[in-house]
Design a protein around this motif. Sequence first.
Motif, mmCIF file in Angstrom:
data_model
loop_
_atom_site.group_PDB
_atom_site.id
_atom_site.type_symbol
_atom_site.label_atom_id
_atom_site.label_comp_id
_atom_site.label_asym_id
_atom_site.label_seq_id
_atom_site.Cartn_x
_atom_site.Cartn_y
_atom_site.Cartn_z
ATOM 1 N N HIS A 128 0.830 -1.205 0.000
ATOM 2 C CA HIS A 128 0.000 0.000 0.000
ATOM 3 C C HIS A 128 0.871 1.263 0.000
ATOM 4 O O HIS A 128 0.623 2.200 -0.774
ATOM 5 C CB HIS A 128 -0.935 -0.008 1.211
ATOM 6 N N GLN A 129 1.903 1.277 0.848
ATOM 7 C CA GLN A 129 2.797 2.432 0.910
ATOM 8 C C GLN A 129 3.510 2.652 -0.413
ATOM 9 O O GLN A 129 3.658 3.788 -0.869
ATOM 10 C CB GLN A 129 3.822 2.259 2.040
ATOM 11 N N LEU A 130 3.958 1.566 -1.033
ATOM 12 C CA LEU A 130 4.659 1.689 -2.315
ATOM 13 C C LEU A 130 3.712 2.164 -3.415
ATOM 14 O O LEU A 130 4.101 2.962 -4.269
ATOM 15 C CB LEU A 130 5.302 0.356 -2.699
ATOM 16 N N GLU A 131 2.478 1.695 -3.383
ATOM 17 C CA GLU A 131 1.508 2.087 -4.405
ATOM 18 C C GLU A 131 1.091 3.548 -4.283
ATOM 19 O O GLU A 131 0.743 4.178 -5.287
ATOM 20 C CB GLU A 131 0.267 1.192 -4.333
ATOM 21 N N GLU A 190 4.261 8.149 -2.529
ATOM 22 C CA GLU A 190 4.673 9.352 -1.806
ATOM 23 C C GLU A 190 6.020 9.203 -1.107
ATOM 24 O O GLU A 190 6.449 10.110 -0.395
ATOM 25 C CB GLU A 190 3.592 9.729 -0.787
ATOM 26 N N LEU A 191 6.692 8.093 -1.324
ATOM 27 C CA LEU A 191 7.976 7.836 -0.678
ATOM 28 C C LEU A 191 9.128 8.292 -1.566
ATOM 29 O O LEU A 191 8.985 8.371 -2.788
ATOM 30 C CB LEU A 191 8.128 6.345 -0.391
ATOM 31 N N THR A 192 10.243 8.555 -0.928
ATOM 32 C CA THR A 192 11.449 8.839 -1.707
ATOM 33 C C THR A 192 11.941 7.534 -2.326
ATOM 34 O O THR A 192 11.493 6.446 -1.938
ATOM 35 C CB THR A 192 12.564 9.422 -0.822
ATOM 36 N N LEU A 193 12.857 7.643 -3.258
ATOM 37 C CA LEU A 193 13.411 6.456 -3.891
ATOM 38 C C LEU A 193 14.076 5.556 -2.846
ATOM 39 O O LEU A 193 13.873 4.345 -2.841
ATOM 40 C CB LEU A 193 14.416 6.848 -4.977
ATOM 41 N N ASP A 194 14.854 6.159 -1.953
ATOM 42 C CA ASP A 194 15.534 5.375 -0.921
ATOM 43 C C ASP A 194 14.546 4.675 0.002
ATOM 44 O O ASP A 194 14.733 3.505 0.363
ATOM 45 C CB ASP A 194 16.476 6.260 -0.098
ATOM 46 N N GLU A 195 13.478 5.367 0.389
ATOM 47 C CA GLU A 195 12.458 4.757 1.238
ATOM 48 C C GLU A 195 11.758 3.611 0.515
ATOM 49 O O GLU A 195 11.489 2.559 1.101
ATOM 50 C CB GLU A 195 11.415 5.795 1.668
ATOM 51 N N LYS A 236 14.064 0.608 0.379
ATOM 52 C CA LYS A 236 14.139 -0.020 1.698
ATOM 53 C C LYS A 236 12.890 -0.854 1.967
ATOM 54 O O LYS A 236 12.974 -1.998 2.426
ATOM 55 C CB LYS A 236 14.314 1.042 2.778
ATOM 56 N N LEU A 237 11.711 -0.309 1.666
ATOM 57 C CA LEU A 237 10.464 -1.050 1.865
ATOM 58 C C LEU A 237 10.376 -2.251 0.926
ATOM 59 O O LEU A 237 9.896 -3.321 1.315
ATOM 60 C CB LEU A 237 9.252 -0.142 1.655
ATOM 61 N N TYR A 238 10.825 -2.079 -0.312
ATOM 62 C CA TYR A 238 10.820 -3.184 -1.268
ATOM 63 C C TYR A 238 11.684 -4.342 -0.754
ATOM 64 O O TYR A 238 11.274 -5.502 -0.802
ATOM 65 C CB TYR A 238 11.321 -2.709 -2.637
ATOM 66 N N GLU A 239 12.873 -4.011 -0.247
ATOM 67 C CA GLU A 239 13.761 -5.035 0.303
ATOM 68 C C GLU A 239 13.103 -5.735 1.489
ATOM 69 O O GLU A 239 13.168 -6.964 1.613
ATOM 70 C CB GLU A 239 15.094 -4.419 0.725
ATOM 71 N N GLU A 240 12.470 -4.969 2.367
ATOM 72 C CA GLU A 240 11.773 -5.552 3.508
ATOM 73 C C GLU A 240 10.659 -6.485 3.022
ATOM 74 O O GLU A 240 10.491 -7.592 3.533
ATOM 75 C CB GLU A 240 11.190 -4.464 4.408
#
Length: 89
Positions: A24-27, A30-35, A38-42
């Motif tokens: 949901h957060q990735l979709e 609103e996140l920076t590329l780094d964020e 990081k979420l994708y890796e998690e």
Amino acid sequence: MKTKKKNEDIQFEDYLKRLEKIVHQLEEGELTLDESIKLYEEGMNISKLCLDKLNKAKQKIEQLVIENEEKYSTKPFSIKKEEDTANGV
């Protein structure tokens, strides 16, 4: 001080909830590329943990087999055998 739970102590459903939150957060975008990275890796790590838990659960499943009217035994669950039976093989 808050201690981290071991991976084995965390319920499968809790992993799925966290994974859904990450998606949901990735979709939202609103996140920076780094964020996002990081979420994708998690999310990928959680996905692997979920797969491991599913594989362990699969190994524990046993299928009850009736040998006679009064005698039962168990054998390991096999998806292939179930598919073959369903397909008439």
